[in-house]
Scaffold this active site. Structure first.
Site, mmCIF file in Angstrom:
data_model
loop_
_atom_site.group_PDB
_atom_site.id
_atom_site.type_symbol
_atom_site.label_atom_id
_atom_site.label_comp_id
_atom_site.label_asym_id
_atom_site.label_seq_id
_atom_site.Cartn_x
_atom_site.Cartn_y
_atom_site.Cartn_z
ATOM 1 N N GLU A 1 0.825 -1.209 0.000
ATOM 2 C CA GLU A 1 0.000 0.000 0.000
ATOM 3 C C GLU A 1 0.860 1.260 0.000
ATOM 4 O OE1 GLU A 1 -2.418 -3.146 2.292
ATOM 5 O OE2 GLU A 1 -0.316 -2.607 1.959
ATOM 6 N N ARG B 1 3.504 5.946 -2.748
ATOM 7 C CA ARG B 1 4.702 6.727 -3.091
ATOM 8 C C ARG B 1 4.908 6.776 -4.611
ATOM 9 N NH1 ARG B 1 8.582 8.126 0.326
ATOM 10 N NH2 ARG B 1 8.147 7.924 2.546
ATOM 11 N N CYS C 1 -2.971 -4.273 6.570
ATOM 12 C CA CYS C 1 -2.571 -4.737 7.899
ATOM 13 C C CYS C 1 -3.110 -3.776 8.950
ATOM 14 C CB CYS C 1 -1.047 -4.849 7.994
ATOM 15 S SG CYS C 1 -0.161 -3.278 7.914
ATOM 16 N N CYS D 1 -0.965 -0.111 7.725
ATOM 17 C CA CYS D 1 -1.584 0.372 6.488
ATOM 18 C C CYS D 1 -3.025 0.821 6.731
ATOM 19 C CB CYS D 1 -1.531 -0.717 5.417
ATOM 20 S SG CYS D 1 0.141 -1.049 4.823
ATOM 21 N N LYS E 1 -2.724 4.355 8.015
ATOM 22 C CA LYS E 1 -2.312 5.296 6.973
ATOM 23 C C LYS E 1 -3.438 5.563 5.981
ATOM 24 C CE LYS E 1 2.655 4.541 7.347
ATOM 25 N NZ LYS E 1 3.934 4.234 6.665
ATOM 26 N N ARG F 1 -5.719 8.011 7.533
ATOM 27 C CA ARG F 1 -5.144 9.360 7.443
ATOM 28 C C ARG F 1 -5.325 9.935 6.044
ATOM 29 N NH1 ARG F 1 1.228 11.024 8.633
ATOM 30 N NH2 ARG F 1 1.163 13.026 7.547
ATOM 31 N N LYS G 1 12.237 8.984 0.477
ATOM 32 C CA LYS G 1 11.930 10.382 0.810
ATOM 33 C C LYS G 1 12.815 11.386 0.089
ATOM 34 C CE LYS G 1 9.876 10.221 5.470
ATOM 35 N NZ LYS G 1 9.972 8.814 5.896
ATOM 36 N N LYS H 1 7.928 20.798 4.277
ATOM 37 C CA LYS H 1 6.704 20.166 4.790
ATOM 38 C C LYS H 1 5.972 21.105 5.744
ATOM 39 C CE LYS H 1 6.781 15.873 6.243
ATOM 40 N NZ LYS H 1 5.762 15.125 5.483
#
Length: 427
Positions: free
Chosen positions: A14, A19, A67, A224, A227, A230, A360, A395
């Site tokens: 996921e 990404r 998960c 996951c 996330k 979110r 990243k 960010k």
């Protein structure tokens, strides 16, 4: 974790898919800023801001349930051959009381955990990994699962995954008896209530934040399920791309392949935990994402392999490699192993050649190239005439996104494990 940001810390499908999707969005944003017609973005109403073209939606497909909380699924009597809980999950017969993970915390965090525990209502279960993004403009050729919803919550003490009384209600005519739950290897975060780990229905508590188990020490990567919850509020674009977007980019549907699945658990994990959020910045809103199941099964899934396996004693171990593909012109295919680009030697670790295209620092460098390709007068307000250097700086400068994230954490995801700033100060 790695301070230069050059390791892919979370290789669950996921996350790899998300990404890769962000990599695709960065390329599409570059096309838009270059005034090329083939981009999926069109100009917004604010300087330097863009929005999605009409009739474009994003669909997430996963061959297995995420998960964490979404994987805590009822098991009916005919299928009660459960996989053993992952290493470190604990054995049956331990105390039935939900235990706290506060032993891992210092004095300051203990006070925070007590506040979280007092505000948290753990839901009981109502007993009623590969991923990819795609763009669609037609009806989905999938089948939605219909479920019977019940308003069955009681916040008293620690309400674990199911109660025998609830299970007994499900044993009427034509309904299988619920005898157990599928286990998730994801561990409850420090400071939140823990799992009871008693045999059967009450093994897990549901609705809790969890971290991925990893293969050694406890990881800092949220599950996951967490996330996805979110992303369902903040969007899938992340903080960096939010500089250029007038509105967050949300998923229209999440489709799970043929595997152990519960519509109730998916909805609880991804939608219901955050649907009460209020006072979000303009543009951010908890979504009623469509949750669907397909009858397609991944041929290399654990269940598929176990069905054809002649030797039942063979242990199945998740692969440490991750394969991603993005619709970008340069190096669309990216293969990593243990967080590094496949083929990386020990000597090459830390070099540019060892990096995945979706780690990243690589995504950050792609973002920086996008920023420098645009003249100052055409940049959004959050980037115009600003002295920003590190990943952390950029960010934090996405003010609306950070405000939305602060609201979400304070109202729903209180125990979210945050990385130390030192891991985000790379350039």
């Amino acid at each position: 974790m790695c301070k230069p940001g050059d390791i892919l810390n979370d290789s669950h499908a996921e996350i790899v898919a998300k990404r890769s999707f962000q990599r695709y969005l960065l390329h599409q944003m570059w096309l838009a800023a270059s005034h090329q017609q083939c981009s999926i973005f069109i100009p917004g109403t604010e300087t330097g801001k863009w929005k999605l073209k009409p009739n474009i939606v994003f669909v997430f497909f996963s061959s297995h349930t995420p998960c964490g909380d979404a994987s805590i699924i009822p098991v009916s009597e005919p299928e009660n051959q459960l996989p053993k809980p992952g290493t470190g999950d604990g054995a049956a017969g331990q105390s039935a009381e939900c235990r706290s993970n506060r032993d891992h915390l210092g004095a300051e965090n203990k006070r925070k955990s007590e506040k979280m525990a007092s505000n948290h209502i753990t839901k009981r279960m109502k007993t009623d990994d590969d991923g990819c993004f795609s763009i669609i403009a037609e009806d989905l050729a999938v089948q939605e699962i219909s479920v019977k919803r019940k308003d069955d919550t009681d916040p008293k003490s620690c309400e674990c995954s199911a109660e025998k009384q609830t299970a007994n209600k499900e044993t009427g005519l034509g309904r299988p008896k619920i005898v157990d739950v599928y286990r998730t290897g994801a561990k409850c975060v420090p400071g939140e209530l823990g799992d009871a780990r008693t045999p059967g229905l009450e093994y897990h508590c549901v609705g809790l934040l969890r971290v991925k188990p990893g293969r050694g020490d406890r990881t800092c990567s949220m599950s996951c399920s967490d996330k996805l919850a979110r992303w369902n509020v903040l969007g899938c674009q992340g903080a960096l791309l939010m500089h250029f977007l007038q509105y967050p980019l949300y998923l229209s549907a999440i489709i799970v392949g043929k595997c152990p699945y519960s519509q109730e658990a998916m909805r609880r994990a991804i939608i219901e935990r955050c649907q009460h959020i209020s006072f979000l910045p303009d543009g951010f809103l908890p979504q009623e994402v469509k949750l669907l199941q397909s009858d397609l099964r991944f041929e290399h899934s654990r269940q598929a392999i176990q069905e054809v396996q002649t030797n039942g004693k063979t242990k199945l171990v998740p692969c440490s490699a991750a394969i991603s593909w993005s619709a970008v012109p340069e190096q669309p295919l990216d293969v990593t192993s243990d967080g590094f680009r496949q083929g990386t030697t020990k000597k090459a670790i830390g070099s540019h050649q060892s990096r995945s295209k979706i780690c990243k620092v690589e995504l950050f460098h792609t973002f920086q190239k996008l920023v420098t390709s645009i003249s100052q007068e055409n940049l959004p307000d959050t980037l115009r005439m600003k002295t920003l250097e590190t990943y952390w700086d950029y960010k934090e400068a996405a003010i609306n996104y950070q405000e939305a994230w602060k609201v979400l954490r304070s109202q729903a995801l209180l125990g979210w494990v945050k990385n130390d700033k030192e891991y985000l100060h790379f350039t």
